[in-house]
Motif scaffolding. Structure first.
Motif, mmCIF file in Angstrom:
data_model
loop_
_atom_site.group_PDB
_atom_site.id
_atom_site.type_symbol
_atom_site.label_atom_id
_atom_site.label_comp_id
_atom_site.label_asym_id
_atom_site.label_seq_id
_atom_site.Cartn_x
_atom_site.Cartn_y
_atom_site.Cartn_z
ATOM 1 N N HIS A 1 2.260 9.429 7.412
ATOM 2 C CA HIS A 1 1.444 10.628 7.220
ATOM 3 C C HIS A 1 2.045 11.515 6.130
ATOM 4 C CE1 HIS A 1 -0.606 14.443 8.115
ATOM 5 N NE2 HIS A 1 -1.596 13.642 8.504
ATOM 6 N N PHE A 2 3.365 11.654 6.156
ATOM 7 C CA PHE A 2 4.054 12.448 5.144
ATOM 8 C C PHE A 2 3.805 11.869 3.755
ATOM 9 C CE2 PHE A 2 7.810 13.332 2.537
ATOM 10 C CZ PHE A 2 7.876 14.707 2.627
ATOM 11 N N LEU A 3 4.041 10.583 3.571
ATOM 12 C CA LEU A 3 3.879 9.946 2.259
ATOM 13 C C LEU A 3 2.457 10.055 1.734
ATOM 14 C CD1 LEU A 3 6.025 6.714 2.712
ATOM 15 C CD2 LEU A 3 6.573 8.700 1.290
ATOM 16 N N MET B 1 0.816 -1.202 0.000
ATOM 17 C CA MET B 1 0.000 0.000 0.000
ATOM 18 C C MET B 1 0.859 1.266 0.000
ATOM 19 S SD MET B 1 -3.086 0.990 2.492
ATOM 20 C CE MET B 1 -2.856 2.417 3.486
ATOM 21 N N LEU B 2 1.870 1.330 0.871
ATOM 22 C CA LEU B 2 2.740 2.507 0.874
ATOM 23 C C LEU B 2 3.557 2.596 -0.403
ATOM 24 C CD1 LEU B 2 4.120 2.745 4.517
ATOM 25 C CD2 LEU B 2 2.480 4.223 3.386
ATOM 26 N N LEU B 3 3.821 1.456 -1.015
ATOM 27 C CA LEU B 3 4.605 1.447 -2.241
ATOM 28 C C LEU B 3 3.918 2.253 -3.338
ATOM 29 C CD1 LEU B 3 7.275 0.383 -3.277
ATOM 30 C CD2 LEU B 3 6.092 -1.670 -4.044
ATOM 31 N N GLU B 4 2.597 2.278 -3.349
ATOM 32 C CA GLU B 4 1.855 3.089 -4.321
ATOM 33 C C GLU B 4 2.187 4.574 -4.161
ATOM 34 O OE1 GLU B 4 -2.377 2.294 -4.264
ATOM 35 O OE2 GLU B 4 -1.979 0.186 -3.812
ATOM 36 N N TYR B 5 2.260 5.033 -2.934
ATOM 37 C CA TYR B 5 2.598 6.440 -2.669
ATOM 38 C C TYR B 5 4.046 6.721 -3.048
ATOM 39 C CZ TYR B 5 -1.776 6.673 -0.080
ATOM 40 O OH TYR B 5 -3.101 6.640 0.272
ATOM 41 N N ILE B 6 4.925 5.791 -2.748
ATOM 42 C CA ILE B 6 6.341 5.959 -3.067
ATOM 43 C C ILE B 6 6.548 6.015 -4.572
ATOM 44 C CG2 ILE B 6 8.593 4.811 -2.962
ATOM 45 C CD1 ILE B 6 7.746 3.856 -0.115
ATOM 46 N N HIS B 7 5.867 5.156 -5.306
ATOM 47 C CA HIS B 7 6.032 5.121 -6.757
ATOM 48 C C HIS B 7 5.508 6.384 -7.437
ATOM 49 C CE1 HIS B 7 6.639 0.520 -7.123
ATOM 50 N NE2 HIS B 7 7.768 1.153 -6.906
ATOM 51 N N SER C 1 14.796 -1.862 -3.089
ATOM 52 C CA SER C 1 15.233 -1.079 -1.946
ATOM 53 C C SER C 1 15.143 0.390 -2.347
ATOM 54 C CB SER C 1 16.672 -1.460 -1.579
ATOM 55 O OG SER C 1 17.147 -0.638 -0.553
ATOM 56 N N ILE C 2 14.439 1.180 -1.554
ATOM 57 C CA ILE C 2 14.190 2.582 -1.885
ATOM 58 C C ILE C 2 14.546 3.445 -0.680
ATOM 59 C CG2 ILE C 2 12.445 4.275 -2.585
ATOM 60 C CD1 ILE C 2 10.843 1.777 -3.666
ATOM 61 N N LYS C 3 15.289 4.504 -0.933
ATOM 62 C CA LYS C 3 15.622 5.462 0.114
ATOM 63 C C LYS C 3 14.968 6.791 -0.230
ATOM 64 C CE LYS C 3 19.420 7.679 2.554
ATOM 65 N NZ LYS C 3 18.752 7.521 3.820
ATOM 66 N N ILE C 4 14.318 7.390 0.764
ATOM 67 C CA ILE C 4 13.709 8.706 0.601
ATOM 68 C C ILE C 4 14.200 9.604 1.732
ATOM 69 C CG2 ILE C 4 11.543 10.015 0.674
ATOM 70 C CD1 ILE C 4 10.198 7.587 -0.613
ATOM 71 N N TYR C 5 14.651 10.791 1.324
ATOM 72 C CA TYR C 5 15.046 11.805 2.300
ATOM 73 C C TYR C 5 14.423 13.127 1.858
ATOM 74 C CZ TYR C 5 17.646 14.909 5.296
ATOM 75 O OH TYR C 5 17.969 15.865 6.231
ATOM 76 N N ALA C 6 13.695 13.759 2.766
ATOM 77 C CA ALA C 6 13.056 15.042 2.477
ATOM 78 C C ALA C 6 13.404 16.016 3.597
ATOM 79 C CB ALA C 6 11.548 14.883 2.371
ATOM 80 N N GLU C 7 13.765 17.227 3.193
ATOM 81 C CA GLU C 7 14.133 18.255 4.154
ATOM 82 C C GLU C 7 13.288 19.492 3.914
ATOM 83 O OE1 GLU C 7 18.200 20.660 5.010
ATOM 84 O OE2 GLU C 7 18.358 18.479 4.783
#
Length: 85
Positions: A74-76, A1-7, A35-41
């Protein structure tokens, strides 16, 4: 489910809007997307989001980096990708 938001996030750098604040976000995929890395600032602020997401043949794993899982989820689910330019 979260993978949909990530994609929905572009690979590489993008700007997103979350809670009326702009963030610089980087998505990096490894291992053919397993394997996916996400960084948001937060731009002009102090907040950040950092996570790794792993996909195996039987499961998916969310691994937030030093923050609650709920904050990352929540962010995603609530960000909007902004057009670059």
């Amino acid at each position: 489910m979260l993978l949909e938001y990530i994609h929905k996030l572009p690979i590489g750098f993008s700007e997103v809007l979350y809670a009326d604040k702009k963030y610089g976000l980087t998505r990096t995929d490894f291992n053919k997307g397993k394997s996916i890395k996400i960084y948001a600032e937060e731009l002009g602020g102090t907040n950040f989001i950092s996570l790794n997401y792993y996909v195996t043949s039987s499961k998916e794993f969310l691994k937030p980096c030093e923050m609650p899982e709920e904050k990352v989820i929540h962010f995603l689910k609530n960000l909007s990708v902004l057009p670059l330019g």
